[in-house]
Motif scaffolding. Structure first.
Motif, PDB file in Angstrom:
ATOM      1  N   VAL A  43       0.847  -1.199   0.000  1.00 11.44           N
ATOM      2  CA  VAL A  43       0.000   0.000   0.000  1.00 11.44           C
ATOM      3  C   VAL A  43       0.882   1.250   0.000  1.00 11.44           C
ATOM      4  CG1 VAL A  43      -1.675   1.350   1.349  1.00 11.44           C
ATOM      5  CG2 VAL A  43      -2.002  -1.113   1.054  1.00 11.44           C
ATOM      6  N   ALA A  44       1.937   1.238   0.828  1.00 18.25           N
ATOM      7  CA  ALA A  44       2.843   2.392   0.891  1.00 18.25           C
ATOM      8  C   ALA A  44       3.516   2.631  -0.458  1.00 18.25           C
ATOM      9  CB  ALA A  44       3.893   2.179   1.979  1.00 18.25           C
ATOM     10  N   ALA A  45       3.991   1.564  -1.096  1.00 15.60           N
ATOM     11  CA  ALA A  45       4.661   1.712  -2.395  1.00 15.60           C
ATOM     12  C   ALA A  45       3.691   2.228  -3.452  1.00 15.60           C
ATOM     13  CB  ALA A  45       5.258   0.372  -2.837  1.00 15.60           C
ATOM     14  N   VAL A 107       8.043   5.944  13.479  1.00 12.49           N
ATOM     15  CA  VAL A 107       6.989   5.388  14.340  1.00 12.49           C
ATOM     16  C   VAL A 107       6.270   4.250  13.618  1.00 12.49           C
ATOM     17  CG1 VAL A 107       4.749   5.893  15.405  1.00 12.49           C
ATOM     18  CG2 VAL A 107       6.670   7.452  15.755  1.00 12.49           C
ATOM     19  N   ILE A 108       5.980   4.442  12.337  1.00 12.48           N
ATOM     20  CA  ILE A 108       5.314   3.384  11.570  1.00 12.48           C
ATOM     21  C   ILE A 108       6.205   2.145  11.499  1.00 12.48           C
ATOM     22  CG2 ILE A 108       4.500   2.719   9.259  1.00 12.48           C
ATOM     23  CD1 ILE A 108       3.510   5.649   8.972  1.00 12.48           C
ATOM     24  N   LEU A 126      -0.959   3.718   3.939  1.00 18.47           N
ATOM     25  CA  LEU A 126      -1.354   5.011   3.378  1.00 18.47           C
ATOM     26  C   LEU A 126      -0.562   6.154   4.012  1.00 18.47           C
ATOM     27  CD1 LEU A 126      -5.218   4.478   3.191  1.00 18.47           C
ATOM     28  CD2 LEU A 126      -3.672   4.799   1.241  1.00 18.47           C
ATOM     29  N   LEU A 127      -0.435   6.120   5.342  1.00 18.33           N
ATOM     30  CA  LEU A 127       0.351   7.160   6.035  1.00 18.33           C
ATOM     31  C   LEU A 127       1.806   7.144   5.584  1.00 18.33           C
ATOM     32  CD1 LEU A 127      -0.850   7.052   9.761  1.00 18.33           C
ATOM     33  CD2 LEU A 127      -1.133   8.909   8.135  1.00 18.33           C
ATOM     34  N   ALA A 168      -3.588  10.521   0.779  1.00 18.50           N
ATOM     35  CA  ALA A 168      -3.253   9.246   1.414  1.00 18.50           C
ATOM     36  C   ALA A 168      -3.104   9.411   2.918  1.00 18.50           C
ATOM     37  CB  ALA A 168      -1.964   8.681   0.812  1.00 18.50           C
ATOM     38  N   ILE A 169      -2.472  10.497   3.348  1.00 15.96           N
ATOM     39  CA  ILE A 169      -2.293  10.756   4.780  1.00 15.96           C
ATOM     40  C   ILE A 169      -3.641  10.948   5.465  1.00 15.96           C
ATOM     41  CG2 ILE A 169      -1.415  12.440   6.450  1.00 15.96           C
ATOM     42  CD1 ILE A 169       0.982  12.832   4.470  1.00 15.96           C
ATOM     43  N   VAL A 170      -4.519  11.726   4.851  1.00 15.80           N
ATOM     44  CA  VAL A 170      -5.839  11.976   5.439  1.00 15.80           C
ATOM     45  C   VAL A 170      -6.648  10.683   5.503  1.00 15.80           C
ATOM     46  CG1 VAL A 170      -8.052  13.145   5.069  1.00 15.80           C
ATOM     47  CG2 VAL A 170      -5.915  14.422   4.860  1.00 15.80           C
TER      48      VAL A 170
END
Length: 193
Positions: A43-45, A107-108, A126-127, A168-170
């Motif tokens: 998801v992050a990628a 933190v993640i 997403l974050l 993505a952050i929201v």
């Protein structure tokens, strides 16, 4: 006495899972945690690459041009370089925002070691993707060195201009709030308050 009862688990509880749905460290739990890490990083990628490619495209095609109307004046594509945070607040604090984004990533990474929940993996992915997208701008876009301007280009009427990393952050943050209200922890356990 059954094997499950000897191991201290209620009958019908899969090996590697405690009563609350968390893992007890068995092989099944390690495999499940590994799949959640794959989901988080996938998801992050995806979020990062979508953000990066959209920024490259709009900088190449739209920067220094008139805004493009997508839905009349309600939604336009208009490239700006934002050195601040959301709503262009704190433009003189670019280094602080760079440090905050870096801290979020750390933190993640720390939470990911104990991650056994797919919804949390998606939210954290997403974050992470969004934070990396905006951090890349701050590090490598002009003037560079932790002070680069983030490329924002989605311009709804009467709202701040933002980008896909911000979205993505929201979305990740909103999902975390929902998961927290439902009592689901990153380790897969559910708590009742």
């Amino acid at each position: 006495m059954t094997e499950a009862e000897q191991a201290g688990r209620p009958t019908g509880t899969p090996e590697g899972t405690d009563v609350t749905g968390g893992t007890t460290g068995g092989d099944g739990g390690a495999a499940r945690g590994g799949r959640r890490l794959v989901a988080l990083f996938s998801v992050a990628a995806f979020a990062y690459l979508l953000d990066l490619s959209s920024k490259m495209l709009v900088v190449a095609k739209l920067e220094h041009h008139d805004p493009i109307e997508v839905f009349g004046t309600w939604l336009q594509l208009d490239v700006i370089r934002n050195r601040g945070a959301a709503f262009s607040l704190g433009e003189t604090m670019t280094i602080v925002f760079t440090i905050i984004a870096s801290a979020v990533i750390l933190v993640i990474a720390r939470i990911a070691r104990k991650l056994y929940s797919l919804p949390w993996a998606i939210a954290l992915g997403l974050l992470l993707g969004g934070a990396l997208g905006n951090l890349t701008d701050r590090l490598f876009r002009s003037p560079g060195g932790f002070e680069g301007g983030v490329v924002d280009f989605i311009a709804p009427a009467h709202f701040a201009v933002f980008n896909l990393a911000d979205s993505a952050i929201v979305c990740g943050g909103f999902l975390i709030v929902i998961l927290s209200f439902r009592g689901l922890d990153p380790d897969g356990t559910v708590h009742q308050d």
